[in-house]
Design a protein around this motif. Structure first.
Motif, short mmCIF file in Angstrom:
data_model
loop_
_atom_site.label_atom_id
_atom_site.label_comp_id
_atom_site.label_asym_id
_atom_site.label_seq_id
_atom_site.Cartn_x
_atom_site.Cartn_y
_atom_site.Cartn_z
N ILE A 198 0.83 -1.21 0.00
CA ILE A 198 0.00 0.00 0.00
C ILE A 198 0.87 1.26 0.00
O ILE A 198 0.61 2.22 -0.75
CB ILE A 198 -0.95 -0.01 1.20
CG1 ILE A 198 -1.98 -1.14 1.03
CG2 ILE A 198 -1.67 1.33 1.34
CD1 ILE A 198 -2.87 -1.34 2.23
N ALA A 199 1.93 1.25 0.81
CA ALA A 199 2.83 2.41 0.85
C ALA A 199 3.55 2.59 -0.48
O ALA A 199 3.71 3.73 -0.96
CB ALA A 199 3.84 2.24 1.99
N GLN A 200 3.98 1.49 -1.09
CA GLN A 200 4.69 1.59 -2.37
C GLN A 200 3.76 2.05 -3.48
O GLN A 200 4.15 2.87 -4.33
CB GLN A 200 5.31 0.24 -2.71
CG GLN A 200 6.14 0.22 -3.98
CD GLN A 200 5.36 -0.35 -5.13
OE1 GLN A 200 4.74 -1.40 -5.01
NE2 GLN A 200 5.38 0.33 -6.26
N ILE A 201 2.53 1.56 -3.50
CA ILE A 201 1.55 2.02 -4.50
C ILE A 201 1.29 3.52 -4.33
O ILE A 201 1.23 4.28 -5.30
CB ILE A 201 0.24 1.22 -4.38
CG1 ILE A 201 0.45 -0.21 -4.89
CG2 ILE A 201 -0.89 1.89 -5.16
CD1 ILE A 201 -0.75 -1.11 -4.69
N THR A 202 1.16 3.95 -3.06
CA THR A 202 0.92 5.36 -2.79
C THR A 202 2.08 6.22 -3.26
O THR A 202 1.89 7.28 -3.89
CB THR A 202 0.68 5.58 -1.28
OG1 THR A 202 -0.42 4.76 -0.85
CG2 THR A 202 0.39 7.04 -0.98
N ALA A 203 3.31 5.77 -2.97
CA ALA A 203 4.49 6.54 -3.36
C ALA A 203 4.62 6.63 -4.88
O ALA A 203 4.88 7.72 -5.43
CB ALA A 203 5.75 5.89 -2.77
N ALA A 204 4.44 5.50 -5.58
CA ALA A 204 4.56 5.50 -7.04
C ALA A 204 3.45 6.33 -7.68
O ALA A 204 3.69 7.04 -8.67
CB ALA A 204 4.53 4.07 -7.57
N THR A 205 2.24 6.24 -7.13
CA THR A 205 1.13 7.05 -7.66
C THR A 205 1.41 8.53 -7.49
O THR A 205 1.15 9.34 -8.40
CB THR A 205 -0.19 6.67 -6.95
OG1 THR A 205 -0.45 5.27 -7.15
CG2 THR A 205 -1.35 7.47 -7.51
N PHE A 242 -0.81 5.56 -10.90
CA PHE A 242 -1.39 4.31 -10.40
C PHE A 242 -1.05 3.14 -11.33
O PHE A 242 -0.73 2.04 -10.86
CB PHE A 242 -2.90 4.47 -10.27
CG PHE A 242 -3.58 3.32 -9.57
CD1 PHE A 242 -3.08 2.83 -8.38
CD2 PHE A 242 -4.71 2.74 -10.11
CE1 PHE A 242 -3.70 1.77 -7.72
CE2 PHE A 242 -5.33 1.67 -9.47
CZ PHE A 242 -4.83 1.19 -8.28
N ALA A 243 -1.09 3.37 -12.63
CA ALA A 243 -0.76 2.30 -13.58
C ALA A 243 0.71 1.89 -13.47
O ALA A 243 1.06 0.73 -13.72
CB ALA A 243 -1.07 2.75 -15.01
N VAL A 260 13.44 2.58 -4.85
CA VAL A 260 13.83 3.36 -3.67
C VAL A 260 12.72 3.30 -2.61
O VAL A 260 12.99 3.15 -1.41
CB VAL A 260 14.12 4.82 -4.07
CG1 VAL A 260 14.30 5.69 -2.83
CG2 VAL A 260 15.37 4.88 -4.94
N ALA A 261 11.47 3.39 -3.06
CA ALA A 261 10.35 3.30 -2.11
C ALA A 261 10.34 1.94 -1.42
O ALA A 261 10.15 1.86 -0.20
CB ALA A 261 9.03 3.54 -2.84
N ALA A 262 10.55 0.87 -2.19
CA ALA A 262 10.58 -0.48 -1.61
C ALA A 262 11.75 -0.63 -0.65
O ALA A 262 11.61 -1.25 0.42
CB ALA A 262 10.65 -1.52 -2.72
#
Length: 399
Positions: free
Chosen positions: A93-100, A122-123, A315-317
Motif C-alpha cells: 500500500i505504501a509503495q503504491i501510494t508513493a509511485a502514484t 497508479f498504472a 527506492v520506495a521499496a
C-alpha cells in the motif's frame, strides 16, 4: 482484409510472430513478454506491412483478460499472504501510494489533468506477477523467505487492482452529473458487486465444487476442460450483464471459489494451455495499440516514466523494507522485483483510454515504460545481487 478470414489471419499472425519473437527474447535472457509485445507492434497499425484486425484483436484480448484474472484467482494463496502480511500489506500500500504520487507529480509537470496524472502514477505502481515469478524461479528463490515476501507483496497489489477495476469507472463517472445521482449510482453498483461476491462465495462455494466433481465423474478430459472454461467465461458474463461488475472481477471471483475446491488444482492445470494462449493474444493486442514513435517524439517523458518504475519504486521499496529491518539482500531483491510493470498496468491503461480519462499519448508512455522495464529487469536483478549479495542456500551437514 476480407471478413471471412480475419480471425484466422489475426490468430496466425499473432501466434506465429509471438512465438518467434518470444523465443528470441528468451535466447537474449529477457522475458518472453517482451517478444509478445513486440509481435503486437509488428502487426499493429503503426508499423508498415501486415496489419491484424484492430477490431477483432481487442475482443480476443478481452478473453485473455478474463482467463488471466481467472488464473490469478485460481492461484491466489491466502497462506502466502498471511505469512507475509505484516510486511506485504503495509509495504504494498505504501509503495503504491508513493509511485502514484510520483506519477501524479510527473503528470502535472507534463501538463496533464489531475485525474489523468493520478491514473498514470497508479498504472505505474503495480508490478507484473508473471515477470516476478519467472525471475524468482530462475533464481530458485520462489520457496525462500525472499520469495514469500515478494509474492505476498504482489498478491496485495493484485487485490488492489481488482478493487480498482470495479471503482475506477465509478470514480471517473463521479466527475460529471448531479452529485447525488452520481453517488447514488456508485452506491447501487457497489451494492450489486457486493451481492455478486457474496452469492459466489456462499452459493458458488457449494455449487461449483459439486459441479466440478460431477464433470470429473464423466472421466472425460475434454468435458472437464470445457467445464472449467465455461465456468470462467459464464460467471464473468453473469458478473458483467446481471450485476454490473467487470468481466475481470467475475473471472477472478470464479477462480477464487474454485481455488478452495478439492479439484481446484486440476481446474488450474486443465485451463492453463488456453489461458496461456489467450494471455499471449492479450499481450499481442496491447502491442498493437503501442505507437513506437513515442520513443523518438518524447524521449525525455519516456525516460522520466521509466525512472519512476525502475528507480522510484525501487527506492520506495528499499525504504519500506529497511523500515521493517529486513536484511540488505532481502531488501534489494524485493526492490528489484518491483522495478517493472506489466499486465495489470496494461489493463488499467486500456480501461483509462476506454473511459476517456487517459490520452493515447499517456497510454503510449505507460506501454513504453512496461516494455523497457521488463527488458531491463534481469539487469536490475544482477545489480541487486552485486549491491546486496545474493544469499546462498545452506550447505547440508554430512550424515
Amino acid at each position: 482484409m476480407p471478413h471471412a478470414d480475419s480471425l484466422i489471419l489475426t490468430l496466425v499472425g499473432g501466434f506465429v510472430l509471438a512465438f518467434v519473437l518470444g523465443m528470441l527474447a528468451n535466447r537474449l535472457k529477457l522475458s518472453p513478454l517482451v517478444g509478445y509485445l513486440l509481435a503486437g507492434v509488428v502487426v499493429g497499425p503503426f508499423t508498415p506491412g501486415y496489419v491484424a484486425d484492430t477490431e477483432l484483436a481487442p475482443q480476443l484480448a478481452e478473453i485473455g483478460v478474463i482467463l488471466l484474472m481467472f488464473g490469478v484467482g485460481l492461484h491466489f494463496s491466502p497462506k502466502d499472504l498471511m505469512q507475509a502480511r505484516k510486511l506485504a500489506v503495509p509495504g504494498a500500500i505504501a509503495q503504491i501510494t508513493a509511485a502514484t504520487a510520483l506519477g501524479w507529480g510527473l503528470g502535472r509537470l507534463m501538463g496533464l489533468p489531475h485525474v489523468e496524472a493520478a491514473l498514470l502514477g497508479f498504472a505505474l505502481s503495480v508490478a507484473s506477477t508473471v515477470v516476478l515469478i519467472r525471475a524468482l524461479e530462475e533464481r530458485k528463490q520462489i520457496k525462500t523467505e525472499i520469495g514469500r515476501i515478494a509474492v505476498g507483496w504482489l498478491i496485495v497489489e493484485d487485490l488492489v487492482i481488482v478493487v480498482a477495476l470495479v471503482l475506477l469507472p465509478l470514480l471517473i463517472g463521479a466527475g460529471s452529473g448531479e452529485p447525488a445521482a452520481v453517488w447514488g449510482q456508485i452506491g447501487w453498483t457497489l451494492a450489486k458487486v457486493a451481492a455478486f461476491v457474496a452469492l459466489m462465495l456462499i452459493v458458488g462455494g457449494k455449487v461449483l465444487p459439486w459441479l466440478l466433481v460431477r464433470i470429473a465423474h464423466t472421466r472425460s478430459r475434454e468435458l472437464f476442460t470445457l467445464g472449467v472454461l465455461s465456468i470462467a467465461l459464464g460467471i464473468a458474463w453473469v458478473a458483467y450483464e446481471v450485476f454490473g461488475a467487470s468481466f475481470a472481477l467475475g473471472a477472478f471471483v470464479a477462480g477464487l471459489v474454485l481455488n478452495g475446491s478439492p479439484l481446484g488444482h486440476n481446474a488450474a492445470e486443465r485451463s492453463l494451455p488456453l489461458r496461456d494462449a489467450f494471455a499471449v493474444l492479450f499481450f499481442v493486442s496491447v502491442g498493437m495499440l503501442f505507437d513506437p514513435t513515442v520513443l523518438l517524439r518524447e524521449p525525455l517523458a519516456v525516460a522520466a516514466v521509466l525512472g519512476i518504475v525502475v528507480i522510484g519504486k525501487s527506492v520506495a521499496a528499499l525504504a519500506i523494507t529497511t523500515l521493517f529491518r529486513l536484511d540488505r539482500a532481502t531488501s534489494v531483491t524485493v526492490a528489484a522485483s518491483l522495478a517493472q510493470v506489466g499486465e495489470f498496468s496494461f489493463i488499467l491503461a486500456g480501461l483509462g483510454v476506454t473511459l476517456g480519462a487517459l490520452s493515447r499519448e499517456t497510454h503510449d508512455l505507460i506501454l513504453a515504460a512496461a516494455l523497457l522495464s521488463i527488458s531491463l529487469n534481469p539487469f536490475v536483478f544482477a545489480l541487486a545481487d552485486r549491491l546486496g549479495g545474493r544469499p546462498t542456500p545452506p550447505t547440508p551437514h554430512p550424515a
